[in-house]
Design a protein around this motif. Structure first.
Motif, PDB file in Angstrom:
ATOM      1  N   TYR A 221       9.591 -19.476  52.090  1.00  0.00           N
ATOM      2  CA  TYR A 221       8.167 -19.571  51.787  1.00  0.00           C
ATOM      3  C   TYR A 221       7.580 -18.165  51.915  1.00  0.00           C
ATOM      4  CZ  TYR A 221       3.498 -21.537  51.624  1.00  0.00           C
ATOM      5  OH  TYR A 221       2.221 -21.862  51.249  1.00  0.00           O
ATOM      6  N   ASN A 222       7.468 -17.471  50.779  1.00  0.00           N
ATOM      7  CA  ASN A 222       6.948 -16.104  50.779  1.00  0.00           C
ATOM      8  C   ASN A 222       6.209 -15.867  49.473  1.00  0.00           C
ATOM      9  OD1 ASN A 222       8.959 -15.808  48.875  1.00  0.00           O
ATOM     10  ND2 ASN A 222      10.389 -14.864  50.299  1.00  0.00           N
ATOM     11  N   SER A 223       6.024 -14.609  49.092  1.00  0.00           N
ATOM     12  CA  SER A 223       5.286 -14.317  47.855  1.00  0.00           C
ATOM     13  C   SER A 223       6.012 -14.874  46.632  1.00  0.00           C
ATOM     14  CB  SER A 223       5.071 -12.812  47.713  1.00  0.00           C
ATOM     15  OG  SER A 223       6.304 -12.148  47.638  1.00  0.00           O
ATOM     16  N   TRP A 224       7.336 -14.948  46.677  1.00  0.00           N
ATOM     17  CA  TRP A 224       8.077 -15.546  45.559  1.00  0.00           C
ATOM     18  C   TRP A 224       7.730 -17.019  45.425  1.00  0.00           C
ATOM     19  CZ3 TRP A 224      10.053 -12.383  42.259  1.00  0.00           C
ATOM     20  CH2 TRP A 224      10.535 -11.157  42.673  1.00  0.00           C
ATOM     21  N   TYR A 225       7.528 -17.672  46.552  1.00  0.00           N
ATOM     22  CA  TYR A 225       7.195 -19.093  46.531  1.00  0.00           C
ATOM     23  C   TYR A 225       5.822 -19.314  45.903  1.00  0.00           C
ATOM     24  CZ  TYR A 225       6.908 -23.948  47.873  1.00  0.00           C
ATOM     25  OH  TYR A 225       6.810 -25.306  47.829  1.00  0.00           O
ATOM     26  N   SER A 226       4.876 -18.459  46.221  1.00  0.00           N
ATOM     27  CA  SER A 226       3.538 -18.575  45.636  1.00  0.00           C
ATOM     28  C   SER A 226       3.602 -18.400  44.119  1.00  0.00           C
ATOM     29  CB  SER A 226       2.599 -17.528  46.229  1.00  0.00           C
ATOM     30  OG  SER A 226       2.445 -17.727  47.602  1.00  0.00           O
ATOM     31  N   ALA A 227       4.399 -17.461  43.662  1.00  0.00           N
ATOM     32  CA  ALA A 227       4.566 -17.244  42.219  1.00  0.00           C
ATOM     33  C   ALA A 227       5.239 -18.449  41.575  1.00  0.00           C
ATOM     34  CB  ALA A 227       5.374 -15.986  41.966  1.00  0.00           C
ATOM     35  N   TYR A 228       6.205 -19.025  42.263  1.00  0.00           N
ATOM     36  CA  TYR A 228       6.897 -20.224  41.781  1.00  0.00           C
ATOM     37  C   TYR A 228       5.912 -21.382  41.614  1.00  0.00           C
ATOM     38  CZ  TYR A 228       9.330 -24.661  42.633  1.00  0.00           C
ATOM     39  OH  TYR A 228       9.752 -25.968  42.589  1.00  0.00           O
ATOM     40  N   VAL A 229       5.072 -21.605  42.610  1.00  0.00           N
ATOM     41  CA  VAL A 229       4.097 -22.695  42.554  1.00  0.00           C
ATOM     42  C   VAL A 229       3.139 -22.490  41.384  1.00  0.00           C
ATOM     43  CG1 VAL A 229       2.143 -23.772  43.762  1.00  0.00           C
ATOM     44  CG2 VAL A 229       4.254 -23.279  44.998  1.00  0.00           C
ATOM     45  N   ARG A 230       2.646 -21.287  41.214  1.00  0.00           N
ATOM     46  CA  ARG A 230       1.744 -20.969  40.089  1.00  0.00           C
ATOM     47  C   ARG A 230       2.434 -21.205  38.751  1.00  0.00           C
ATOM     48  NH1 ARG A 230       0.227 -16.810  42.968  1.00  0.00           N
ATOM     49  NH2 ARG A 230       1.647 -15.374  41.920  1.00  0.00           N
ATOM     50  N   ASP A 231       3.668 -20.734  38.639  1.00  0.00           N
ATOM     51  CA  ASP A 231       4.418 -20.859  37.385  1.00  0.00           C
ATOM     52  C   ASP A 231       4.678 -22.320  37.039  1.00  0.00           C
ATOM     53  OD1 ASP A 231       5.852 -19.869  35.122  1.00  0.00           O
ATOM     54  OD2 ASP A 231       7.731 -20.269  36.202  1.00  0.00           O
ATOM     55  N   VAL A 232       5.094 -23.101  38.015  1.00  0.00           N
ATOM     56  CA  VAL A 232       5.376 -24.514  37.767  1.00  0.00           C
ATOM     57  C   VAL A 232       4.088 -25.259  37.410  1.00  0.00           C
ATOM     58  CG1 VAL A 232       6.135 -26.674  38.839  1.00  0.00           C
ATOM     59  CG2 VAL A 232       7.491 -24.608  39.128  1.00  0.00           C
ATOM     60  N   ALA A 233       3.010 -24.983  38.104  1.00  0.00           N
ATOM     61  CA  ALA A 233       1.731 -25.635  37.801  1.00  0.00           C
ATOM     62  C   ALA A 233       1.285 -25.298  36.376  1.00  0.00           C
ATOM     63  CB  ALA A 233       0.665 -25.220  38.809  1.00  0.00           C
ATOM     64  N   ASP A 234       1.428 -24.036  35.990  1.00  0.00           N
ATOM     65  CA  ASP A 234       1.069 -23.631  34.623  1.00  0.00           C
ATOM     66  C   ASP A 234       1.948 -24.319  33.589  1.00  0.00           C
ATOM     67  OD1 ASP A 234      -0.907 -21.987  35.612  1.00  0.00           O
ATOM     68  OD2 ASP A 234       0.247 -20.126  35.366  1.00  0.00           O
ATOM     69  N   GLN A 235       3.249 -24.406  33.875  1.00  0.00           N
ATOM     70  CA  GLN A 235       4.161 -25.081  32.950  1.00  0.00           C
ATOM     71  C   GLN A 235       3.830 -26.568  32.820  1.00  0.00           C
ATOM     72  OE1 GLN A 235       8.424 -24.406  32.910  1.00  0.00           O
ATOM     73  NE2 GLN A 235       8.121 -22.661  34.279  1.00  0.00           N
ATOM     74  N   MET A 236       3.530 -27.206  33.948  1.00  0.00           N
ATOM     75  CA  MET A 236       3.176 -28.632  33.910  1.00  0.00           C
ATOM     76  C   MET A 236       1.952 -28.856  33.020  1.00  0.00           C
ATOM     77  SD  MET A 236       3.577 -30.340  37.633  1.00  0.00           S
ATOM     78  CE  MET A 236       5.144 -30.911  38.232  1.00  0.00           C
ATOM     79  N   LYS A 237       0.933 -28.040  33.233  1.00  0.00           N
ATOM     80  CA  LYS A 237      -0.285 -28.206  32.444  1.00  0.00           C
ATOM     81  C   LYS A 237      -0.026 -27.933  30.974  1.00  0.00           C
ATOM     82  CE  LYS A 237      -3.411 -27.381  36.266  1.00  0.00           C
ATOM     83  NZ  LYS A 237      -4.407 -26.516  36.879  1.00  0.00           N
ATOM     84  N   SER A 238       0.724 -26.895  30.678  1.00  0.00           N
ATOM     85  CA  SER A 238       1.021 -26.545  29.292  1.00  0.00           C
ATOM     86  C   SER A 238       1.822 -27.651  28.600  1.00  0.00           C
ATOM     87  CB  SER A 238       1.796 -25.225  29.261  1.00  0.00           C
ATOM     88  OG  SER A 238       2.200 -24.932  27.949  1.00  0.00           O
ATOM     89  N   LYS A 239       2.853 -28.134  29.252  1.00  0.00           N
ATOM     90  CA  LYS A 239       3.684 -29.190  28.666  1.00  0.00           C
ATOM     91  C   LYS A 239       2.909 -30.499  28.545  1.00  0.00           C
ATOM     92  CE  LYS A 239       8.011 -27.114  30.103  1.00  0.00           C
ATOM     93  NZ  LYS A 239       8.654 -26.944  28.813  1.00  0.00           N
ATOM     94  N   PHE A 240       2.064 -30.782  29.532  1.00  0.00           N
ATOM     95  CA  PHE A 240       1.226 -31.981  29.503  1.00  0.00           C
ATOM     96  C   PHE A 240       0.284 -31.939  28.294  1.00  0.00           C
ATOM     97  CE2 PHE A 240      -3.013 -33.640  30.608  1.00  0.00           C
ATOM     98  CZ  PHE A 240      -2.716 -34.984  30.739  1.00  0.00           C
ATOM     99  N   TYR A 241      -0.431 -30.824  28.142  1.00  0.00           N
ATOM    100  CA  TYR A 241      -1.375 -30.715  27.026  1.00  0.00           C
ATOM    101  C   TYR A 241      -0.660 -30.732  25.680  1.00  0.00           C
ATOM    102  CZ  TYR A 241      -5.367 -29.914  30.069  1.00  0.00           C
ATOM    103  OH  TYR A 241      -6.355 -30.063  31.005  1.00  0.00           O
ATOM    104  N   GLY A 242       0.500 -30.092  25.599  1.00  0.00           N
ATOM    105  CA  GLY A 242       1.257 -30.106  24.352  1.00  0.00           C
ATOM    106  C   GLY A 242       1.699 -31.508  23.969  1.00  0.00           C
TER     107      GLY A 242
END
Length: 102
Positions: free
Chosen positions: A44-65
Motif C-alpha cells: 500500500y504505497n503511491s503505486w497502490y494509489s495510482a492502481y486504484v485511480r487507474d482501475v476506477a477510470d477503467q471501470m467508468k470508461s468500460k461501463f459508459y462504453g
C-alpha cells in the motif's frame, strides 16, 4: 478514494461479460467487452494509489462504453453522466437481473 479489491474487479468483469453475452443472445447484437486486467500491488504505497485511480477510470470508461451501446440498441435507459463505483455496481446488477428474465 475508496480502495478497489480484486473481488470488485472480478464482479464487474463477470457481470459486464454476462450482460454482453445475454444481450448478444437475446437481441442478436454483436457487442464485445474487454475485461479489466490489472494486478493489485502487493504494498500500500503511491503505486497502490495510482492502481486504484487507474482501475476506477477503467471501470467508468468500460461501463459508459457498454451502456452507450446498450442504450443505442434500446435495451437500457440512459445512465447519468456522473456515477460512483457503487452506482455502477447497482446499475450493472439491475441490468443483468433484467436481462436474465428474457
Amino acid at each position: 478514494m475508496d480502495d478497489i479489491t480484486q473481488k470488485q474487479i472480478d464482479y464487474f468483469n463477470n457481470t459486464c461479460s454476462e450482460i454482453v453475452k445475454l444481450s448478444n443472445k437475446v437481441f442478436n447484437l454483436n457487442l464485445k467487452f474487454d475485461p479489466i486486467d490489472e494486478q493489485e500491488p502487493e504494498a500500500y504505497n503511491s503505486w497502490y494509489s495510482a492502481y486504484v485511480r487507474d482501475v476506477a477510470d477503467q471501470m467508468k470508461s468500460k461501463f459508459y462504453g457498454l451502456f452507450k451501446n446498450l442504450e443505442s440498441a434500446h435495451i437500457v435507459k440512459p445512465v447519468p453522466s456522473f456515477v460512483t463505483l457503487d452506482e455502477i455496481r447497482e446499475i450493472i446488477t439491475a441490468t443483468l437481473t433484467k436481462l436474465q428474465k428474457y
